[in-house]
Motif scaffolding. Structure first.
Motif, PDB file in Angstrom:
ATOM      1  N   ASN A  48       0.845  -1.188   0.000  1.00 40.70           N
ATOM      2  CA  ASN A  48       0.000   0.000   0.000  1.00 40.70           C
ATOM      3  C   ASN A  48       0.885   1.243   0.000  1.00 40.70           C
ATOM      4  O   ASN A  48       2.121   1.129  -0.013  1.00 40.70           O
ATOM      5  N   LYS A  49       0.277   2.400   0.029  1.00 36.09           N
ATOM      6  CA  LYS A  49       1.034   3.658  -0.007  1.00 36.09           C
ATOM      7  C   LYS A  49       1.972   3.815   1.181  1.00 36.09           C
ATOM      8  O   LYS A  49       3.010   4.456   1.075  1.00 36.09           O
ATOM      9  N   GLU A  50       1.607   3.234   2.324  1.00 35.53           N
ATOM     10  CA  GLU A  50       2.427   3.374   3.525  1.00 35.53           C
ATOM     11  C   GLU A  50       3.679   2.505   3.497  1.00 35.53           C
ATOM     12  O   GLU A  50       4.675   2.832   4.107  1.00 35.53           O
ATOM     13  N   ASN A  51       3.633   1.362   2.803  1.00 35.30           N
ATOM     14  CA  ASN A  51       4.783   0.457   2.865  1.00 35.30           C
ATOM     15  C   ASN A  51       5.513   0.235   1.544  1.00 35.30           C
ATOM     16  O   ASN A  51       6.552  -0.415   1.529  1.00 35.30           O
ATOM     17  N   ILE A  52       5.007   0.755   0.454  1.00 42.38           N
ATOM     18  CA  ILE A  52       5.633   0.492  -0.843  1.00 42.38           C
ATOM     19  C   ILE A  52       7.077   1.016  -0.900  1.00 42.38           C
ATOM     20  O   ILE A  52       7.925   0.420  -1.546  1.00 42.38           O
ATOM     21  N   ASN A  53       7.359   2.094  -0.186  1.00 43.86           N
ATOM     22  CA  ASN A  53       8.710   2.668  -0.191  1.00 43.86           C
ATOM     23  C   ASN A  53       9.422   2.565   1.159  1.00 43.86           C
ATOM     24  O   ASN A  53      10.424   3.231   1.386  1.00 43.86           O
ATOM     25  N   ALA A  54       8.890   1.718   2.032  1.00 39.03           N
ATOM     26  CA  ALA A  54       9.516   1.546   3.349  1.00 39.03           C
ATOM     27  C   ALA A  54      10.850   0.823   3.210  1.00 39.03           C
ATOM     28  O   ALA A  54      11.108   0.140   2.219  1.00 39.03           O
ATOM     29  N   CYS A  55      11.687   0.988   4.209  1.00 37.55           N
ATOM     30  CA  CYS A  55      12.945   0.246   4.285  1.00 37.55           C
ATOM     31  C   CYS A  55      12.712  -0.947   5.205  1.00 37.55           C
ATOM     32  O   CYS A  55      12.169  -0.801   6.294  1.00 37.55           O
ATOM     33  N   PHE A  78       8.880  -6.940  -9.275  1.00 34.18           N
ATOM     34  CA  PHE A  78       9.593  -5.734  -9.711  1.00 34.18           C
ATOM     35  C   PHE A  78       8.692  -4.903 -10.633  1.00 34.18           C
ATOM     36  O   PHE A  78       8.513  -3.701 -10.418  1.00 34.18           O
ATOM     37  N   GLN A  79       8.119  -5.538 -11.659  1.00 36.74           N
ATOM     38  CA  GLN A  79       7.281  -4.812 -12.615  1.00 36.74           C
ATOM     39  C   GLN A  79       6.051  -4.222 -11.941  1.00 36.74           C
ATOM     40  O   GLN A  79       5.667  -3.091 -12.222  1.00 36.74           O
ATOM     41  N   LYS A  80       5.457  -4.967 -11.029  1.00 43.38           N
ATOM     42  CA  LYS A  80       4.273  -4.472 -10.323  1.00 43.38           C
ATOM     43  C   LYS A  80       4.634  -3.250  -9.469  1.00 43.38           C
ATOM     44  O   LYS A  80       3.873  -2.279  -9.421  1.00 43.38           O
ATOM     45  N   LEU A  81       5.798  -3.283  -8.830  1.00 43.47           N
ATOM     46  CA  LEU A  81       6.249  -2.128  -8.046  1.00 43.47           C
ATOM     47  C   LEU A  81       6.481  -0.917  -8.941  1.00 43.47           C
ATOM     48  O   LEU A  81       6.137   0.212  -8.575  1.00 43.47           O
ATOM     49  N   ILE A  82       7.041  -1.138 -10.120  1.00 43.07           N
ATOM     50  CA  ILE A  82       7.230  -0.039 -11.092  1.00 43.07           C
ATOM     51  C   ILE A  82       5.860   0.515 -11.494  1.00 43.07           C
ATOM     52  O   ILE A  82       5.647   1.725 -11.502  1.00 43.07           O
ATOM     53  N   ASP A  83       4.929  -0.396 -11.826  1.00 35.52           N
ATOM     54  CA  ASP A  83       3.586   0.015 -12.244  1.00 35.52           C
ATOM     55  C   ASP A  83       2.862   0.801 -11.147  1.00 35.52           C
ATOM     56  O   ASP A  83       2.093   1.713 -11.439  1.00 35.52           O
ATOM     57  N   GLU A  84       3.117   0.442  -9.893  1.00 36.08           N
ATOM     58  CA  GLU A  84       2.463   1.105  -8.761  1.00 36.08           C
ATOM     59  C   GLU A  84       3.225   2.347  -8.299  1.00 36.08           C
ATOM     60  O   GLU A  84       2.957   2.889  -7.235  1.00 36.08           O
TER      61      GLU A  84
END
Length: 147
Positions: A48-55, A78-84
């Motif tokens: 989700n928006k809170e954890n997609i870029n978490a470390c 990887f592709q899904k993360l790019i798409d999101e």
């Protein structure tokens, strides 16, 4: 030492510890399975928006989900993360996803990151770029791509 100085140092120490705890999250078993088996079936329930870029702390290192997908060669994740719209410049432990492509020798991931806006010239705290990592780990295809 004055009491105000002691209090100030204590507050700084507590803030530093709390920041470190908040900065790194723990990877759940579900996240690990998604990455290990490169399965995006439950992506929308896990990311989700809170954890997609978490470390996320893994042993002694910290990675974003994008960095972990690169490390584990999880192409669909990887592709899904790019798409999101995962942050292509998010650095955990100072390294961006592009730097991880150099370390783990994933040229196709590097190409996709660059095509989606990752910056070649982003530097670590010590001044290293993805090209420096490609040279360090002797990855000729990525060196050529980044030069």
């Amino acid at each position: 030492m004055k009491p105000s100085q002691t209090l100030k140092k204590t507050i700084i120490a507590v803030f530093t510890i709390l920041s470190a705890i908040m900065y790194s999250q723990e990877l759940t078993n579900e996240h690990k399975q998604m990455l290990k088996y490169d399965n995006t079936a439950y992506f929308s329930t896990l990311i989700n928006k809170e954890n997609i870029n978490a470390c996320y702390q893994i042993e002694n290192n910290s990675y974003t989900l994008l960095g972990l997908a690169i490390k584990m060669n999880s192409q669909q994740v990887f592709q899904k993360l790019i798409d999101e719209k995962a942050d292509l410049e998010k650095a955990c432990d100072g390294k961006t996803p592009l730097m991880f492509t150099a370390k783990y020798d994933h040229t196709e991931f590097a190409k996709k990151l660059l095509a989606n806006g990752a910056k070649k010239d982003t530097k670590t705290d010590k001044g290293y770029t993805a090209l420096d990592y490609a040279r360090k780990y002797e990855k000729p295809e990525i060196i050529k791509l980044l030069e």
